[in-house]
Design an enzyme around this catalytic site. Structure first.
Site, PDB file in Angstrom:
ATOM      1  N   TYR A  18       3.537   5.092  -2.845  1.00  0.00           N
ATOM      2  CA  TYR A  18       4.805   4.880  -2.700  1.00  0.00           C
ATOM      3  C   TYR A  18       5.139   5.012  -1.216  1.00  0.00           C
ATOM      4  O   TYR A  18       5.934   4.034  -0.733  1.00  0.00           O
ATOM      5  CB  TYR A  18       5.668   5.904  -3.530  1.00  0.00           C
ATOM      6  CG  TYR A  18       7.027   5.646  -3.548  1.00  0.00           C
ATOM      7  CD1 TYR A  18       7.450   4.625  -4.586  1.00  0.00           C
ATOM      8  CD2 TYR A  18       7.922   6.247  -2.526  1.00  0.00           C
ATOM      9  CE1 TYR A  18       8.713   4.132  -4.601  1.00  0.00           C
ATOM     10  CE2 TYR A  18       9.201   5.706  -2.816  1.00  0.00           C
ATOM     11  CZ  TYR A  18       9.664   4.935  -3.735  1.00  0.00           C
ATOM     12  OH  TYR A  18      10.996   4.589  -3.966  1.00  0.00           O
ATOM     13  N   HIS A  22       6.393   1.786   1.498  1.00  0.00           N
ATOM     14  CA  HIS A  22       7.687   1.763   2.026  1.00  0.00           C
ATOM     15  C   HIS A  22       7.555   1.782   3.546  1.00  0.00           C
ATOM     16  O   HIS A  22       8.416   1.072   4.412  1.00  0.00           O
ATOM     17  CB  HIS A  22       8.643   2.854   1.699  1.00  0.00           C
ATOM     18  CG  HIS A  22       9.195   2.448   0.236  1.00  0.00           C
ATOM     19  ND1 HIS A  22       8.602   2.538  -1.108  1.00  0.00           N
ATOM     20  CD2 HIS A  22      10.279   1.864  -0.291  1.00  0.00           C
ATOM     21  CE1 HIS A  22       9.333   2.203  -1.822  1.00  0.00           C
ATOM     22  NE2 HIS A  22      10.662   2.030  -1.302  1.00  0.00           N
TER      23      HIS A  22
END
Length: 104
Positions: A18, A22
């Site tokens: 994750y 990002h």
């Protein structure tokens, strides 16, 4: 400027992925978010529950309703659906949070 907060849920074992996704946020997605009026956007992870806490600032929160119509937003949701709780349209399951305190 209004603050908007919400929570989402990450799947176990995808914390690093994750963060990685990002760190390499697509430039076209960054442009879309800024053009929609988002001035600041942070996401925090509660490592004990894998809850994600998002907070953003913008002048007109109703403009968030425009995002699902954009192809780049749809593409991002499809890209992220395998690592977090998602709705049938691939958007993240997002629960609005009520502000109960703010110190300026």
């Amino acid at each position: 400027m209004q603050r908007i907060a919400f929570k989402m849920q990450l799947h176990k074992g995808f914390e690093a992925e994750y963060a990685k996704r990002h760190e390499k946020l697509w430039p076209e997605l960054e442009t879309l978010l800024k053009e929609t009026g988002i001035a600041e956007y942070s996401i925090f992870l509660d490592e004990s529950t894998l809850s994600l806490f998002g907070m953003l600032k913008m002048e007109d929160p109703l403009r968030l309703d425009e995002l699902p119509a954009h192809p780049v937003m749809q593409k991002w949701w499809a890209y992220m659906k395998d690592i977090m709780e998602s709705n049938p349209d691939h958007s993240p399951v997002s629960v609005p949070l009520k502000e109960v305190f703010y110190l300026a």
